[in-house]
Design a protein around this motif. Structure first.
Motif, short mmCIF file in Angstrom:
data_model
loop_
_atom_site.label_atom_id
_atom_site.label_comp_id
_atom_site.label_asym_id
_atom_site.label_seq_id
_atom_site.Cartn_x
_atom_site.Cartn_y
_atom_site.Cartn_z
N GLU A 137 -31.37 50.75 14.58
CA GLU A 137 -30.93 51.42 15.80
C GLU A 137 -30.90 52.94 15.59
OE1 GLU A 137 -27.36 49.65 17.51
OE2 GLU A 137 -26.55 51.68 17.61
N GLN A 138 -31.27 53.68 16.60
CA GLN A 138 -31.22 55.14 16.52
C GLN A 138 -30.12 55.67 17.42
OE1 GLN A 138 -34.84 57.40 16.32
NE2 GLN A 138 -35.95 55.57 16.96
N SER A 139 -29.59 56.81 17.01
CA SER A 139 -28.48 57.35 17.76
C SER A 139 -28.67 58.85 17.96
CB SER A 139 -27.20 57.06 16.96
OG SER A 139 -26.11 57.63 17.60
N LEU A 140 -28.23 59.33 19.08
CA LEU A 140 -28.40 60.74 19.40
C LEU A 140 -27.14 61.25 20.09
CD1 LEU A 140 -30.77 62.93 19.59
CD2 LEU A 140 -30.99 62.18 21.95
N LEU A 141 -26.62 62.36 19.58
CA LEU A 141 -25.49 62.98 20.25
C LEU A 141 -26.05 64.04 21.18
CD1 LEU A 141 -22.41 62.74 20.17
CD2 LEU A 141 -22.39 64.75 18.69
N VAL A 142 -25.95 63.81 22.44
CA VAL A 142 -26.60 64.70 23.41
C VAL A 142 -25.78 65.96 23.62
CG1 VAL A 142 -27.54 64.89 25.74
CG2 VAL A 142 -27.66 62.71 24.52
N HIS A 143 -24.53 65.79 23.91
CA HIS A 143 -23.65 66.96 23.99
C HIS A 143 -22.24 66.51 23.78
CE1 HIS A 143 -21.28 66.78 27.74
NE2 HIS A 143 -22.23 65.97 28.15
#
Ligand code: NAG
Ligand code: NAG
Ligand code: NAG
Length: 219
Positions: A137-143
């Motif tokens: 799984e990939q994760s991204l903190l957008v803001h």
């Protein structure tokens, strides 16, 4: 005079139950929506369910079948997980909605076309394409902006798209790639329609043009 021990136990029990109730209420369920064979199931889950395991979700969560127009809601509180198999279903569920914590799982080997999904207020995105690529799984903190208040209560979610300050565009073709998730943000965008003429759909979606936005592309 000391009360008999039985009362003490009763009091402890009552306190315990009270604490437990508080605890249970404090733990918010997450929303899981999945589309399958033209039906849409909307679930409330107290625990994580293995992605794309439809029968496990039906077993572990409290699920109901919903009509397509009923899920065209514009905002979600708390965590939202969507299991989808094609772009049109995902677009119907997610385009122009407000959600802060989102997980998307592609549950098919379909190749998705490039289309953009507009999401408001997105803070955290997780992506799973296990059905297609054997990736973690990939994760991204957008803001991490203070759109909601400090307690994590999404104030913004009660206002609607018109007041959206953080807009994310997600390219649905990202699910085809075997590269990692990328994003870039542009701050202080004065007018979406003017700065991004390619996103013609903002012309049909009136937005106040005298405020500044943070626009994030996820691809
Ligand atoms: C939370 O999820 C459980 C199933 O995992 C369900 O039984 C319960 O009704 C849900 N609670 C709420 C408030 O939706
Ligand atoms: C989201 O809505 C816009 C405007 O209607 C449309 O152009 C776009 O293709 C939609 N995206 C998806 C993934 O359906
Ligand atoms: C933005 O423009 C609208 C209409 O032109 C006006 O009513 C509103 O007060 C303006 N807002 C700000 C923050 O300048």
């Amino acid at each position: 005079m000391a009360p008999p021990p039985g009362h003490c136990l009763l009091l402890l029990c009552a306190l315990g139950t009270f604490a437990l109730n508080r605890f249970a209420r404090g733990q918010k369920n997450s929303t899981l929506i999945f589309t399958r064979e033209n039906t849409i199931r909307s679930c409330s889950c107290s625990a994580d369910v293995r992605d794309c395991d439809y029968s496990l979700a039906n077993l572990m969560c409290s699920c109901k079948t919903v009509l397509p127009f009923a899920v065209e809601q514009t905002s979600y509180n708390g965590r939202l997980t969507i299991w989808f198999t094609d772009t049109s279903a995902l677009g119907r569920l997610l385009n122009f909605t407000l959600v802060q914590d989102l997980k998307l799982s592609l549950c098919s080997t379909n190749t998705l076309p490039t289309e953009y999904l507009a999401i408001c207020g997105l803070k955290r995105l997780r992506i799973n394409t296990e059905a297609k690529h054997p990736f973690p799984e990939q994760s991204l903190l957008v803001h991490s902006g203070a759109d909601g208040d400090s307690k994590g209560k999404p104030r913004l979610l009660h206002k609607g798209w018109q007041t959206c300050m953080y807009i994310s565009f997600l390219d649905t073709a990202l699910f085809n790639r075997d590269s990692s998730l990328r994003s870039y943000s542009i701050e202080n965008v004065a007018s979406i329609a003017h700065n991004f003429p390619d996103f013609s759909y903002f012309k049909t979606f009136p937005m106040p043009s005298n405020k500044s936005y943070v626009v994030t592309f996820i691809y």
